[in-house]
Design an enzyme around this catalytic site. Structure first.
Site, PDB file in Angstrom:
ATOM      1  N   ARG A  94       0.814  -1.223   0.000  1.00  0.00           N
ATOM      2  CA  ARG A  94       0.000   0.000   0.000  1.00  0.00           C
ATOM      3  C   ARG A  94       0.849   1.275   0.000  1.00  0.00           C
ATOM      4  NH1 ARG A  94      -2.712  -3.526   3.153  1.00  0.00           N
ATOM      5  NH2 ARG A  94      -4.572  -4.354   2.138  1.00  0.00           N
ATOM      6  N   LYS A 116       2.027  11.519 -11.280  1.00  0.00           N
ATOM      7  CA  LYS A 116       1.226  10.552 -12.044  1.00  0.00           C
ATOM      8  C   LYS A 116       2.087   9.347 -12.371  1.00  0.00           C
ATOM      9  CE  LYS A 116      -2.178  13.289 -14.591  1.00  0.00           C
ATOM     10  NZ  LYS A 116      -2.620  13.651 -15.947  1.00  0.00           N
ATOM     11  N   GLU A 158       8.555  18.885 -24.946  1.00  0.00           N
ATOM     12  CA  GLU A 158       7.802  19.116 -23.703  1.00  0.00           C
ATOM     13  C   GLU A 158       8.264  20.417 -23.027  1.00  0.00           C
ATOM     14  OE1 GLU A 158       5.265  17.236 -22.676  1.00  0.00           O
ATOM     15  OE2 GLU A 158       5.569  15.209 -23.480  1.00  0.00           O
ATOM     16  N   LYS A 203       5.585  23.151 -14.321  1.00  0.00           N
ATOM     17  CA  LYS A 203       4.721  21.992 -14.086  1.00  0.00           C
ATOM     18  C   LYS A 203       4.321  21.920 -12.618  1.00  0.00           C
ATOM     19  CE  LYS A 203       3.681  17.230 -14.743  1.00  0.00           C
ATOM     20  NZ  LYS A 203       3.936  15.956 -15.400  1.00  0.00           N
ATOM     21  N   GLU A 213      -6.204  16.911 -11.427  1.00  0.00           N
ATOM     22  CA  GLU A 213      -6.731  17.252 -12.748  1.00  0.00           C
ATOM     23  C   GLU A 213      -8.239  17.472 -12.770  1.00  0.00           C
ATOM     24  OE1 GLU A 213      -4.588  15.293 -15.876  1.00  0.00           O
ATOM     25  OE2 GLU A 213      -6.119  15.824 -17.343  1.00  0.00           O
ATOM     26  N   ARG A 217      -4.849  21.495 -14.584  1.00  0.00           N
ATOM     27  CA  ARG A 217      -3.785  20.547 -14.927  1.00  0.00           C
ATOM     28  C   ARG A 217      -3.941  20.009 -16.344  1.00  0.00           C
ATOM     29  NH1 ARG A 217      -0.913  15.814 -11.263  1.00  0.00           N
ATOM     30  NH2 ARG A 217       0.520  15.152 -12.900  1.00  0.00           N
ATOM     31  N   ASN A 221      -1.833  18.873 -21.124  1.00  0.00           N
ATOM     32  CA  ASN A 221      -2.091  17.968 -22.241  1.00  0.00           C
ATOM     33  C   ASN A 221      -2.085  18.680 -23.581  1.00  0.00           C
ATOM     34  OD1 ASN A 221      -2.441  15.793 -20.471  1.00  0.00           O
ATOM     35  ND2 ASN A 221      -4.528  16.454 -20.060  1.00  0.00           N
ATOM     36  N   HIS A 224      -1.413  16.804 -26.694  1.00  0.00           N
ATOM     37  CA  HIS A 224      -1.364  15.384 -26.342  1.00  0.00           C
ATOM     38  C   HIS A 224      -2.530  14.559 -26.867  1.00  0.00           C
ATOM     39  CE1 HIS A 224       2.070  16.423 -23.982  1.00  0.00           C
ATOM     40  NE2 HIS A 224       2.184  15.210 -23.459  1.00  0.00           N
ATOM     41  N   HIS A 228      -1.337  11.586 -28.798  1.00  0.00           N
ATOM     42  CA  HIS A 228      -1.610  10.198 -28.400  1.00  0.00           C
ATOM     43  C   HIS A 228      -2.247   9.417 -29.536  1.00  0.00           C
ATOM     44  CE1 HIS A 228      -1.546  11.102 -23.790  1.00  0.00           C
ATOM     45  NE2 HIS A 228      -0.337  10.886 -24.290  1.00  0.00           N
ATOM     46  N   HIS A 243       7.151   9.642 -28.074  1.00  0.00           N
ATOM     47  CA  HIS A 243       6.176  10.525 -27.427  1.00  0.00           C
ATOM     48  C   HIS A 243       6.383  12.021 -27.737  1.00  0.00           C
ATOM     49  CE1 HIS A 243       3.250  11.835 -24.497  1.00  0.00           C
ATOM     50  NE2 HIS A 243       4.165  12.602 -23.939  1.00  0.00           N
TER      51      HIS A 243
HETATM   52  N1  LIG Z   1       3.891  10.566 -15.323  1.00  0.00           N
HETATM   53  C1  LIG Z   1       3.787  11.626 -16.084  1.00  0.00           C
HETATM   54  O1  LIG Z   1       3.315  12.675 -15.659  1.00  0.00           O
HETATM   55  C2  LIG Z   1       4.283  11.543 -17.483  1.00  0.00           C
HETATM   56  C3  LIG Z   1       4.445  12.708 -18.223  1.00  0.00           C
HETATM   57  C4  LIG Z   1       4.967  12.604 -19.496  1.00  0.00           C
HETATM   58  C5  LIG Z   1       5.311  11.386 -20.015  1.00  0.00           C
HETATM   59  N2  LIG Z   1       5.135  10.265 -19.278  1.00  0.00           N
HETATM   60  C6  LIG Z   1       5.509   8.965 -19.800  1.00  0.00           C
HETATM   61  O2  LIG Z   1       6.911   8.925 -19.987  1.00  0.00           O
HETATM   62  C7  LIG Z   1       7.220   7.974 -20.996  1.00  0.00           C
HETATM   63  C8  LIG Z   1       8.221   8.553 -21.938  1.00  0.00           C
HETATM   64  O3  LIG Z   1       9.380   8.878 -21.208  1.00  0.00           O
HETATM   65  P1  LIG Z   1      10.813   8.898 -21.900  1.00  0.00           P
HETATM   66  O4  LIG Z   1      10.730   9.703 -23.116  1.00  0.00           O
HETATM   67  O5  LIG Z   1      11.787   9.230 -20.865  1.00  0.00           O
HETATM   68  O6  LIG Z   1      10.946   7.403 -22.398  1.00  0.00           O
HETATM   69  P2  LIG Z   1      11.876   6.193 -21.916  1.00  0.00           P
HETATM   70  O7  LIG Z   1      11.811   6.008 -20.476  1.00  0.00           O
HETATM   71  O8  LIG Z   1      11.496   5.047 -22.784  1.00  0.00           O
HETATM   72  O9  LIG Z   1      13.338   6.668 -22.296  1.00  0.00           O
HETATM   73  C9  LIG Z   1      13.638   6.887 -23.650  1.00  0.00           C
HETATM   74  C10 LIG Z   1      14.820   6.025 -24.099  1.00  0.00           C
HETATM   75  O10 LIG Z   1      16.014   6.632 -23.612  1.00  0.00           O
HETATM   76  C11 LIG Z   1      16.751   5.705 -22.838  1.00  0.00           C
HETATM   77  N3  LIG Z   1      17.422   6.489 -21.800  1.00  0.00           N
HETATM   78  C12 LIG Z   1      16.837   7.200 -20.798  1.00  0.00           C
HETATM   79  N4  LIG Z   1      17.774   7.886 -20.137  1.00  0.00           N
HETATM   80  C13 LIG Z   1      18.953   7.605 -20.701  1.00  0.00           C
HETATM   81  C14 LIG Z   1      20.283   8.036 -20.464  1.00  0.00           C
HETATM   82  N5  LIG Z   1      20.579   8.949 -19.534  1.00  0.00           N
HETATM   83  N6  LIG Z   1      21.260   7.506 -21.230  1.00  0.00           N
HETATM   84  C15 LIG Z   1      20.965   6.627 -22.221  1.00  0.00           C
HETATM   85  N7  LIG Z   1      19.741   6.210 -22.514  1.00  0.00           N
HETATM   86  C16 LIG Z   1      18.742   6.700 -21.766  1.00  0.00           C
HETATM   87  C17 LIG Z   1      15.756   4.700 -22.360  1.00  0.00           C
HETATM   88  O11 LIG Z   1      16.360   3.469 -22.093  1.00  0.00           O
HETATM   89  C18 LIG Z   1      14.814   4.623 -23.566  1.00  0.00           C
HETATM   90  O12 LIG Z   1      15.353   3.776 -24.535  1.00  0.00           O
HETATM   91  C19 LIG Z   1       5.913   7.611 -21.657  1.00  0.00           C
HETATM   92  O13 LIG Z   1       5.528   6.357 -21.221  1.00  0.00           O
HETATM   93  C20 LIG Z   1       4.946   8.656 -21.145  1.00  0.00           C
HETATM   94  O14 LIG Z   1       3.620   8.174 -21.058  1.00  0.00           O
HETATM   95  C21 LIG Z   1       4.633  10.334 -18.028  1.00  0.00           C
HETATM   96 ZN   LIG Z   2       3.954  14.321 -22.707  1.00  0.00          ZN
END
Ligand SMILES: NC(=O)c1ccc[n+]([C@@H]2O[C@H](COP(=O)([O-])OP(=O)(O)OC[C@H]3O[C@@H](n4cnc5c(N)ncnc54)[C@H](O)[C@@H]3O)[C@@H](O)[C@H]2O)c1
Ligand SMILES: [Zn+2]
Length: 344
Positions: A94, A116, A158, A203, A213, A217, A221, A224, A228, A243
């Site tokens: 939990r 999130k 972003e 943010k 949200e 908030r 998006n 987005h 998406h 993304h």
């Molecule tokens: N929680 C939230 O509020 C929120 C907001 C925006 C996006 N997201 C989510 O985040 C995800 C996208 O995140 P992302 O773009 O970081 O993707 P990711 O985590 O897949 O990272 C992108 C790529 O870069 C690599 N990588 C990351 N850091 C590295 C580093 N320092 N050196 C070498 N390689 C590295 C990873 O292994 C991966 O291959 C999506 O799933 C999206 O839905 C969440």
């Molecule tokens: Zn995003």
């Protein structure tokens, strides 16, 4: 990080969750620094790891290691690791302590702030999850040195988003300073830090006013709902789109649709597009090969979780830094717009 953990959670064991790429690039150095790391749980890099199967894998490893609520789950990676590990932390007994070291630009400016967490299901992205605030987030720009340039660029989309939402001066600063932000040089350091901290603050401000949200908030998006739909249409295949690239195109679509509705001048949309394009980001539907029909894209937009009771809500804008939540958008207008955009 180790000083923070030793001070705040002196008896805690640390379970690192990371992905294969980040573990390879930074795992040993970080484990060395955190001499109290108890286990490392490595997941395969990539969006497909945000799944029920991988959630079960992570939770099972935490249980196997006999982690307790007072222990620390330390997520080291991009948004995928943060979202999955954060969700695992929220349901582990939990809720166990959750700390993040975001390693992608996107994670540093977006996913690590706001609490999130979640996973994807076969019915769509981020449909299952929890709000789980990390106890702390440590951002180190030197992590970005190993990030592939395409990922850096996607994260930059972003960063631009925050200017477009409510900070025209920041957008203008980016127009002037983007080369420094991208340079990864000594001289560029200050610019990169300024960009990241402005984005994080933007943010955090929005999230602290509207954590769950209910209203404001949703501005985060921007781009987005269109984005998406593009990601879904490409089956989340990173060879086709990632993304931030989808968000880049989505933001341009949001501004162009705004101008089509007469909310802002087309020159505003052109300026947004010009800046994103300068950095090498895709900005139009035709930049993505083999996209589905406008009808398919609209239907994907309707699947987005921002749709409330069949009504399409979009973030639109009357200018740069002047975004707002537009409710009950006429889907026929969106469809006609997508038809135009498909040939642009
Ligand atoms: N929680 C939230 O509020 C929120 C907001 C925006 C996006 N997201 C989510 O985040 C995800 C996208 O995140 P992302 O773009 O970081 O993707 P990711 O985590 O897949 O990272 C992108 C790529 O870069 C690599 N990588 C990351 N850091 C590295 C580093 N320092 N050196 C070498 N390689 C590295 C990873 O292994 C991966 O291959 C999506 O799933 C999206 O839905 C969440
Ligand atoms: Zn995003």
């Amino acid at each position: 990080v180790s000083r923070y953990i030793n001070t705040h959670f002196p008896k805690a064991r640390v379970a690192i969750v990371t992905d294969s790429n980040v573990n390879k690039a930074h795992g040993d150095a970080l484990r060395h620094a955190l001499n109290n790391a108890h286990i490392t749980i490595e997941i395969p890099a990539g969006e497909t790891s945000k799944s029920f199967a991988m959630l079960e894998f992570v939770v099972d490893k935490l249980l196997e290691a006999k982690c307790e609520r007072g222990d620390v789950l330390l997520a080291i990676g991009g948004g995928v690791v943060g979202d999955l590990a954060g969700f695992a932390a929220s349901i582990m007994k939990r809720g166990m302590n959750f700390v993040q070291i975001p390693t992608s630009l996107l994670a540093q400016v977006d996913s690590s702030v706001g609490g999130k967490t979640g996973i994807n299901t076969k019915r769509g992205k981020n449909l299952v999850g929890a709000f789980m605030q990390p106890k702390a987030v440590f951002i180190d720009i030197t992590m970005l040195k190993t990030l592939p340039p395409r990922e850096f660029k996607a994260g930059y989309a972003e960063v631009v988003k925050y200017g477009l939402i409510n900070d025209k001066a920041f957008f203008e600063w980016l127009e002037t300073n983007h080369t420094a932000v991208f340079s990864m040089s000594e001289n560029g350091k200050a610019a990169l830090i300024h960009a990241i901290s402005t984005a994080c603050q933007a943010k955090a401000d929005i999230v602290s006013r509207d954590e769950t949200e209910q209203g404001e908030r949703a501005l985060l998006n921007l781009g987005h709902t269109f984005g998406h739909a593009l990601e879904a249409d490409c089956q989340y295949n990173p060879a086709r789109i990632i993304h931030g690239e989808a968000v880049s195109i989505g933001m341009v679509l949001a501004f162009r649709f705004s101008s089509k509705l007469g909310l802002c001048d087309v020159s505003v949309a052109n300026r947004v597009e010009a800046h994103l394009k300068t950095t090498g980001l895709p900005t139009k539907l035709r930049d993505i090969k083999g996209l589905g029909t406008p009808e398919e894209l609209l239907s994907a937009m309707m699947q987005d979780k921002k749709v409330s009771r069949g009504q399409l809500n979009l973030i639109l804008a009357t200018g740069i830094g002047e975004s707002f939540i537009a409710k009950n958008i006429d889907c026929d207008k969106v469809l006609a717009f997508l038809h135009e955009e498909a040939t642009r």
